[in-house]
Motif scaffolding. Structure first.
Motif, PDB file in Angstrom:
ATOM      1  N   TYR A  49      40.561  43.351  29.961  1.00 23.83           N
ATOM      2  CA  TYR A  49      40.769  41.899  29.930  1.00 23.83           C
ATOM      3  C   TYR A  49      41.713  41.547  28.789  1.00 23.83           C
ATOM      4  CZ  TYR A  49      36.760  41.645  33.097  1.00 23.83           C
ATOM      5  OH  TYR A  49      35.916  41.793  34.175  1.00 23.83           O
ATOM      6  N   ASN A  61      49.745  31.328  43.041  1.00 19.67           N
ATOM      7  CA  ASN A  61      49.419  30.879  44.393  1.00 19.67           C
ATOM      8  C   ASN A  61      49.424  29.358  44.545  1.00 19.67           C
ATOM      9  OD1 ASN A  61      47.197  30.759  42.676  1.00 19.67           O
ATOM     10  ND2 ASN A  61      45.700  31.158  44.299  1.00 19.67           N
ATOM     11  N   ARG A  73      40.847  39.033  33.510  1.00 20.39           N
ATOM     12  CA  ARG A  73      40.980  40.430  33.952  1.00 20.39           C
ATOM     13  C   ARG A  73      42.434  40.773  34.244  1.00 20.39           C
ATOM     14  NH1 ARG A  73      40.901  43.678  38.539  1.00 20.39           N
ATOM     15  NH2 ARG A  73      41.060  41.875  39.926  1.00 20.39           N
ATOM     16  N   CYS A  75      44.986  42.940  36.293  1.00 18.00           N
ATOM     17  CA  CYS A  75      44.946  43.583  37.606  1.00 18.00           C
ATOM     18  C   CYS A  75      45.546  44.993  37.529  1.00 18.00           C
ATOM     19  CB  CYS A  75      45.716  42.751  38.630  1.00 18.00           C
ATOM     20  SG  CYS A  75      45.022  41.090  38.846  1.00 18.00           S
ATOM     21  N   LEU A 104      49.934  41.190  35.708  1.00 19.49           N
ATOM     22  CA  LEU A 104      49.245  40.185  36.512  1.00 19.49           C
ATOM     23  C   LEU A 104      47.807  39.999  36.024  1.00 19.49           C
ATOM     24  CD1 LEU A 104      49.928  38.504  39.080  1.00 19.49           C
ATOM     25  CD2 LEU A 104      48.891  40.347  40.416  1.00 19.49           C
ATOM     26  N   GLU A 106      43.935  37.831  36.714  1.00 17.63           N
ATOM     27  CA  GLU A 106      43.126  37.182  37.758  1.00 17.63           C
ATOM     28  C   GLU A 106      41.945  36.491  37.105  1.00 17.63           C
ATOM     29  OE1 GLU A 106      42.395  38.955  41.847  1.00 17.63           O
ATOM     30  OE2 GLU A 106      40.423  39.224  40.919  1.00 17.63           O
ATOM     31  N   ASP A 107      41.709  35.214  37.492  1.00 20.20           N
ATOM     32  CA  ASP A 107      40.567  34.501  36.924  1.00 20.20           C
ATOM     33  C   ASP A 107      39.339  34.665  37.811  1.00 20.20           C
ATOM     34  OD1 ASP A 107      40.808  32.701  39.042  1.00 20.20           O
ATOM     35  OD2 ASP A 107      41.736  31.121  37.831  1.00 20.20           O
ATOM     36  N   GLY A 110      39.558  33.995  41.508  1.00 21.85           N
ATOM     37  CA  GLY A 110      40.481  34.802  42.298  1.00 21.85           C
ATOM     38  C   GLY A 110      41.924  34.360  42.223  1.00 21.85           C
ATOM     39  N   ASN A 111      42.233  33.364  41.383  1.00 22.90           N
ATOM     40  CA  ASN A 111      43.623  32.931  41.215  1.00 22.90           C
ATOM     41  C   ASN A 111      44.407  33.984  40.452  1.00 22.90           C
ATOM     42  OD1 ASN A 111      43.406  30.208  42.358  1.00 22.90           O
ATOM     43  ND2 ASN A 111      42.086  29.799  40.602  1.00 22.90           N
ATOM     44  N   ARG A 112      45.637  34.246  40.890  1.00 23.23           N
ATOM     45  CA  ARG A 112      46.522  35.164  40.192  1.00 23.23           C
ATOM     46  C   ARG A 112      47.416  34.369  39.242  1.00 23.23           C
ATOM     47  NH1 ARG A 112      46.749  40.323  42.557  1.00 23.23           N
ATOM     48  NH2 ARG A 112      44.671  40.741  43.331  1.00 23.23           N
ATOM     49  N   ARG A 114      50.308  34.606  35.627  1.00 24.84           N
ATOM     50  CA  ARG A 114      51.133  35.354  34.686  1.00 24.84           C
ATOM     51  C   ARG A 114      51.326  34.491  33.443  1.00 24.84           C
ATOM     52  NH1 ARG A 114      53.348  39.942  36.809  1.00 24.84           N
ATOM     53  NH2 ARG A 114      53.699  40.021  39.055  1.00 24.84           N
TER      54      ARG A 114
END
Length: 221
Positions: A49, A61, A73, A75, A104, A106-107, A110-112, A114
């Motif tokens: 993380y 997204n 986290r 990826c 990359l 991710e929260d 599930g959102n990606r 940067r």
């Protein structure tokens, strides 16, 4: 830990790399390093993380930005990114592969995302600021606890198997040495101690007796 907007998240849920290494070293009763964590991460057994309070993030997204107010986290899908992140645990600072490259994130939803910088605060294109530093990598305590049985029970099992195998081998050697001559275990211990100054006679006899007990237990009645 306190975030820049005043929110709190539970400190005990997270471990710095050094805290994780100290914790595992205490359990293993031997000194470990972040390289041991790197080995786990390389096999994708351990999530990493990123925590850099106040860092700006952009969604991939959907439209919008947010701040990094709790660890997110990293990826592992991109091999070159993950290799660079694992390298940080091996004390090899990561540099972008191309201009403004960044791993990359991710929260929990599930959102990606940067990381991004305001125009005047943007670092050089190939600066290490586009990647986490070792101090900015954190681990989830529950992830580490989940791995503990796997890490240490297998080690204990192997030690037990090796000990049993060793005693069985010694027992068979005893039979070879004693079958035709009918010498005692103490005599065999004496012979072993005479053959090598590194062997203590008393210790040899204790091992031989333990092997004999093990052999008698495993012998069919």
């Amino acid at each position: 830990m306190t975030t820049s907007n005043g929110k709190h998240f539970h400190r005990k849920q997270w471990l710095s790399v050094q805290q994780a290494v100290s914790h595992l070293s205490a359990l293993a009763e031997e000194p470990l390093t972040s390289i041991h964590l790197a080995d786990l991460a390389e096999e994708k057994l351990l999530d990493l993380y990123w925590y850099r309070p106040g860092q700006k993030l952009t969604f991939l997204n959907r439209e919008g930005q947010r701040e990094l107010i709790e660890p997110l986290r990293l990826c592992s899908e991109n091999r070159s990114d993950w290799r660079a992140l694992v390298g940080i645990l091996r004390h090899s600072p990561a540099l972008p592969a191309y201009e403004q490259d960044t791993p990359l994130l991710e929260d929990a939803e599930g959102n990606r995302l940067r990381i991004t910088f305001d125009y005047h605060q943007r670092p050089e294109p190939f600066s290490g600021r586009w990647y986490p530093s070792l101090a900015e990598l954190v681990l989830k305590r529950s992830d580490l606890e989940r791995l503990e049985p796997r890490l240490f029970s297998s080690q204990e099992t192997e030690d037990k198997l090796e000990r049993q195998l060793m005693l069985d081998v010694i027992w068979q050697l005893e039979q070879l040495a004693l079958d035709r001559e009918h010498h005692s275990t103490s005599w065999l211990a004496e012979q072993l101690a005479q053959r090598s100054t590194a062997l203590d006679r008393g210790a040899c006899e204790r091992i031989l007796l333990a092997a004999e007990r093990e052999g008698n237990r495993s012998r069919p009645h």
